[in-house]
Design an enzyme around this catalytic site. Structure first.
Site, PDB file in Angstrom:
ATOM      1  N   CYS A 104      14.701 -30.898 -27.604  1.00 43.16           N
ATOM      2  CA  CYS A 104      14.716 -32.041 -28.526  1.00 43.16           C
ATOM      3  C   CYS A 104      13.338 -32.354 -29.134  1.00 43.16           C
ATOM      4  O   CYS A 104      13.233 -32.477 -30.359  1.00 43.16           O
ATOM      5  CB  CYS A 104      15.280 -33.290 -27.864  1.00 43.16           C
ATOM      6  SG  CYS A 104      16.280 -33.013 -26.422  1.00 43.16           S
ATOM      7  N   ARG A 154      14.149 -25.373 -16.071  1.00 44.94           N
ATOM      8  CA  ARG A 154      14.306 -26.600 -15.294  1.00 44.94           C
ATOM      9  C   ARG A 154      14.214 -26.276 -13.820  1.00 44.94           C
ATOM     10  O   ARG A 154      14.694 -25.238 -13.380  1.00 44.94           O
ATOM     11  CB  ARG A 154      15.659 -27.248 -15.581  1.00 44.94           C
ATOM     12  CG  ARG A 154      15.747 -27.735 -17.007  1.00 44.94           C
ATOM     13  CD  ARG A 154      17.061 -28.431 -17.283  1.00 44.94           C
ATOM     14  NE  ARG A 154      17.168 -28.700 -18.714  1.00 44.94           N
ATOM     15  CZ  ARG A 154      18.261 -29.144 -19.307  1.00 44.94           C
ATOM     16  NH1 ARG A 154      19.344 -29.375 -18.590  1.00 44.94           N
ATOM     17  NH2 ARG A 154      18.279 -29.364 -20.603  1.00 44.94           N
ATOM     18  N   GLN A 204      19.981 -22.609 -24.253  1.00 43.86           N
ATOM     19  CA  GLN A 204      21.001 -23.534 -24.746  1.00 43.86           C
ATOM     20  C   GLN A 204      21.314 -23.207 -26.202  1.00 43.86           C
ATOM     21  O   GLN A 204      20.412 -22.867 -26.963  1.00 43.86           O
ATOM     22  CB  GLN A 204      20.471 -24.965 -24.721  1.00 43.86           C
ATOM     23  CG  GLN A 204      20.282 -25.557 -23.360  1.00 43.86           C
ATOM     24  CD  GLN A 204      19.763 -26.978 -23.494  1.00 43.86           C
ATOM     25  OE1 GLN A 204      18.724 -27.217 -24.085  1.00 43.86           O
ATOM     26  NE2 GLN A 204      20.496 -27.931 -22.940  1.00 43.86           N
ATOM     27  N   ASP A 245      21.514 -25.114 -28.701  1.00 43.19           N
ATOM     28  CA  ASP A 245      21.170 -26.511 -28.888  1.00 43.19           C
ATOM     29  C   ASP A 245      21.111 -26.855 -30.369  1.00 43.19           C
ATOM     30  O   ASP A 245      20.755 -26.010 -31.187  1.00 43.19           O
ATOM     31  CB  ASP A 245      19.788 -26.749 -28.261  1.00 43.19           C
ATOM     32  CG  ASP A 245      19.625 -28.161 -27.759  1.00 43.19           C
ATOM     33  OD1 ASP A 245      20.539 -28.980 -27.977  1.00 43.19           O
ATOM     34  OD2 ASP A 245      18.581 -28.449 -27.144  1.00 43.19           O
ATOM     35  N   HIS A 253      20.221 -30.468 -33.033  1.00 40.40           N
ATOM     36  CA  HIS A 253      19.987 -31.899 -33.205  1.00 40.40           C
ATOM     37  C   HIS A 253      20.287 -32.266 -34.641  1.00 40.40           C
ATOM     38  O   HIS A 253      19.879 -31.560 -35.560  1.00 40.40           O
ATOM     39  CB  HIS A 253      18.550 -32.248 -32.812  1.00 40.40           C
ATOM     40  CG  HIS A 253      18.307 -32.020 -31.349  1.00 40.40           C
ATOM     41  ND1 HIS A 253      17.850 -30.830 -30.851  1.00 40.40           N
ATOM     42  CD2 HIS A 253      18.541 -32.831 -30.272  1.00 40.40           C
ATOM     43  CE1 HIS A 253      17.785 -30.902 -29.531  1.00 40.40           C
ATOM     44  NE2 HIS A 253      18.200 -32.103 -29.139  1.00 40.40           N
ATOM     45  N   LYS A 285      28.562 -40.603 -25.546  1.00 40.73           N
ATOM     46  CA  LYS A 285      28.738 -39.163 -25.739  1.00 40.73           C
ATOM     47  C   LYS A 285      30.191 -38.735 -25.589  1.00 40.73           C
ATOM     48  O   LYS A 285      31.004 -39.431 -24.980  1.00 40.73           O
ATOM     49  CB  LYS A 285      27.890 -38.391 -24.734  1.00 40.73           C
ATOM     50  CG  LYS A 285      28.270 -38.688 -23.292  1.00 40.73           C
ATOM     51  CD  LYS A 285      27.560 -37.758 -22.324  1.00 40.73           C
ATOM     52  CE  LYS A 285      27.980 -38.086 -20.893  1.00 40.73           C
ATOM     53  NZ  LYS A 285      27.530 -37.135 -19.918  1.00 40.73           N
ATOM     54  N   HIS A 287      22.363 -35.180 -30.173  1.00 39.54           N
ATOM     55  CA  HIS A 287      22.145 -33.902 -29.496  1.00 39.54           C
ATOM     56  C   HIS A 287      23.525 -33.274 -29.344  1.00 39.54           C
ATOM     57  O   HIS A 287      24.451 -33.954 -28.936  1.00 39.54           O
ATOM     58  CB  HIS A 287      21.649 -34.052 -28.057  1.00 39.54           C
ATOM     59  CG  HIS A 287      20.488 -34.952 -27.846  1.00 39.54           C
ATOM     60  ND1 HIS A 287      19.241 -34.473 -27.553  1.00 39.54           N
ATOM     61  CD2 HIS A 287      20.391 -36.293 -27.835  1.00 39.54           C
ATOM     62  CE1 HIS A 287      18.421 -35.483 -27.366  1.00 39.54           C
ATOM     63  NE2 HIS A 287      19.084 -36.596 -27.530  1.00 39.54           N
TER      64      HIS A 287
HETATM   65 ZN    ZN Z   1      18.439 -32.695 -27.244  1.00 40.53          ZN
END
Ligand code: ZN
Ligand code: ZN
Length: 651
Positions: free
Chosen positions: A343, A372, A390, A392, A394, A478, A524
């Protein structure tokens, strides 16, 4: 004489003497119901959910009464608890010196924990199981007894049951403590229980695991005996079959057998090495995904893997996310952080220039690799790892764009499921707790607007969902999508999350139509979650037998002898030229061995060629699950395989 009114589920009321038991009332309805009665639910008028009680517990006031049989899930819970007592009773008979811990029902069964010097062996478990069946057959009643607390403590002191002593001491608040007996066995327990042991037939002791008393490290370690238990043998068998199926599909086992990926101790736990065949599948997944991202109006971006620690202070990660991050690395007297999330990187690109409302929505997508920290004890194959990629993205948008953006995300999620062959799913909408707006960043009206938009989008798209209040992330509501795999297991996959926190922390802005500066909304979203985890799910869903378009080797050509080597080579070349992934098995092996090996590698198609096929310009087609499909002209085979692969047919 004292009478009480007992209201039954059909609304009828029975006037019975005070002290009448639920099973007596059941008997007055039908002897069969009395026989099937396992537990009763009593509700005192105007008192919510009601309480489960033994069917032999006397009723002492006006109540609503429901008799529960083996058709009620709550009765199953009680049944499993009684089975746990039966286990403890059997263990106490066989090993009278063990100390008892706790024995609750759990999903699919129950456990009981014991302190015993020697570990319980498989042979012990067999003996215990036999003893349990013996006791069950004796139809021993489960009886409730009340005892003054000091007497209860004395009982457990005398029998040297120190853990039970501790429990009575801590938990028994009333002057009278409730116990349950099953024959000679006695247990401090609130109950309720099923009337006797005879119903407990379909169970299996599964495993023994160490567990600290009360789950606290430093406390004595007890042995937990886990068991599966169901009302019927059929349900137990089905459950055991599902377990077997899960074992057969274990992605760690298949990953090795099919040479897809590995974890190398030399490199460290939780880090994945993608072997050529796994890498090929990953490339297919990622290529499909990137094409879709571009088609759907996303921009592809790339961000660094390591960035200044200060950035993670601004984002707040060094606070609430610290425990999940790798430690910082020092470079030229400044601390750098390996990224746990993508992010902040995307935010910096957004912030790199002033945005106008005309630029929005801005959608940044990245196959972003993050690291992580997970304790080594929880790492699990591809499913729980320390480094993963990911899919991912945004999205930065204005409030009026929320609904169409959420709708587009959901549409994308469904495209993923369809493409990769999942047709069952569950959707959850996790919301804030509107009673406590102070617990959440951002304006309450924004929260309400975002939650309502999520809900109305799902409704408009006719997507059934469960709404869970108070379960949203602290930074925004979410939507989660869980897919259901081939053997009915749910897997959390897609998540679409609002964020009112990061735009404020990074002072994100756009110039509105009114010329003033506004804060954009940020979403996200990840569809696959992580590529590693998604691959693990795919392997288990297909048990390694991937559909043609994802199979690392799509076709194996099996010549029956040296004599047709040239023709076999010609077929392999032809397939290759048509973008099919082919392996020519030209080993000096007999045909059955070649076919067996291709089956073991779960290769979708085998083309068997001998002199007859060479002469006719055909190949005998064999499918890994459909078997022999007969000889077909080569051109026809090529066209059919191409069509199946390019259309991403799931078969
Ligand atoms: Zn994010
Ligand atoms: Zn109990």
């Amino acid at each position: 004489m004292d009478q009480i009114h007992v209201t039954l589920p059909d609304g009828s009321v029975k006037d019975v003497p005070k002290g009448t038991t639920p099973v007596e009332i059941a008997k007055s309805i039908s002897p069969r119901l009395a026989d099937a009665a396992l537990v009763a639910r009593v509700t005192v008028p105007n008192d919510g959910q009601g309480e489960l009680i033994d069917v032999r517990r006397p009723l002492d006031r006006d109540v609503k009464l429901q008799i529960l049989t083996d058709r009620d899930p709550d009765a199953l819970y009680v049944f499993r608890h009684s089975a746990a007592h039966l286990l403890a009773a059997a263990v106490m008979e066989l090993y009278p010196n063990v100390k008892l811990g706790i024995g609750p029902p759990v999903d699919n069964g129950f456990f009981y924990e014991f302190l015993r010097e020697e570990p319980f062996t498989t042979a012990d478990l067999e003996k215990i199981e036999k003893k349990m069946h013996e006791l069950a057959a004796q139809d021993i009643p489960n009886e409730r007894k009340l005892m003054p607390k000091p007497e209860a403590l004395e009982l457990y002191k005398r029998t040297n049951q120190t853990f039970k002593c501790e429990l009575v001491d801590e938990k028994a608040v009333e002057p009278m403590v409730s116990f349950y007996t099953t024959g000679k066995f006695i247990d401090f327990c609130r109950g309720p229980h099923i009337p006797s042991t005879k119903r407990i037939q379909a169970f299996k002791l599964m495993s023994v695991a160490g567990a600290y008393w009360k789950g606290q490290e430093g406390n004595p370690q007890l042995q937990r005996i886990y068991a599966a238990a169901f009302f019927s043998q059929k349900e137990l068998d089905e459950y055991l079959h599902r377990l077997e199926e899960a074992k057969r599909r274990d992605h760690r086992k298949l990953g090795q057998e099919l040479d897809l990926f590995s974890i190398e101790e030399e490199a460290g736990p939780g880090l994945i090495f993608w072997h050529p065949k796994g890498g090929l599948i990953r490339n297919l997944i990622e290529t499909w995904l990137k094409d879709e991202l571009l088609k759907r109006g996303y921009d592809l971006v790339y961000t660094p893997h390591i960035m200044r620690l200060d950035l993670w202070k601004t984002s707040g990660h060094t606070g609430y996310y610290k425990d999940s991050m790798f430690g910082p690395v020092e470079v030229e007297k400044a601390d750098y952080q390996l990224k746990p999330m993508n992010c902040p990187g995307h935010i910096l690109i957004y912030k790199s220039r002033l945005r106008s409302y005309r630029d929005l929505p801005v959608r940044f997508g990245e196959l972003g690799t993050v690291y992580r920290y997970e304790r080594s004890g929880v790492l699990h194959g591809l499913l729980r790892v320390r480094g993963f990629t990911q899919d991912d993205a945004h999205i930065f948008c204005t409030p009026s764009q929320i609904e169409s953006e959420v709708e587009a995300c959901m549409d994308f999620a469904f495209a993923v499921m369809k493409t990769f062959g999942f047709d069952k799913f569950e959707v959850e909408l996790s919301d804030w707790d509107p009673a406590h707006p102070e617990n959440y960043p951002g304006k309450p009206e924004d929260w309400q607007h975002a939650s309502d938009s999520l809900a109305s989008t799902l409704a408009r798209m006719n997507i059934p969902y469960k709404r869970i209040a108070g379960e949203g992330a602290f930074y925004g509501p979410k939507i989660d999508v869980k897919l259901i795999d081939a053997i009915g297991r749910p897997w959390q996959l897609t998540t679409v999350q609002f964020d009112f926190n990061l735009p404020a922390r990074f002072s994100l802005e756009y110039v509105g139509e009114d010329g003033a500066r506004h804060q954009p909304l940020m979403v996200h979203r990840a569809l696959l979650g992580s590529v590693e985890r998604f691959f693990g799910i795919l392997i288990e869903h297909y048990a390694g037998a991937f559909p043609l378009w994802l199979a690392p080797v799509q076709v194996q050509v099996c010549p029956v002898s040296e004599k047709v080597a040239d023709y076999a080579k010609h077929i392999a070349e032809t397939l290759k030229n048509h973008h099919l992934r082919v392996h020519l098995d030209d080993r000096n092996e007999k045909l059955p061995a070649k076919i067996r090996d291709a089956q073991l590698q779960k290769i979708p198609y085998m083309l068997v060629v001998g002199p007859k096929e060479a002469e006719a310009g055909t190949a005998s087609v064999r499918h890994r699950s459909k078997g022999d499909l007969g000889p077909k002209p080569l051109a026809e085979v090529v066209a059919a395989l191409q069509e199946e692969s390019q259309s991403r047919t799931i078969s």
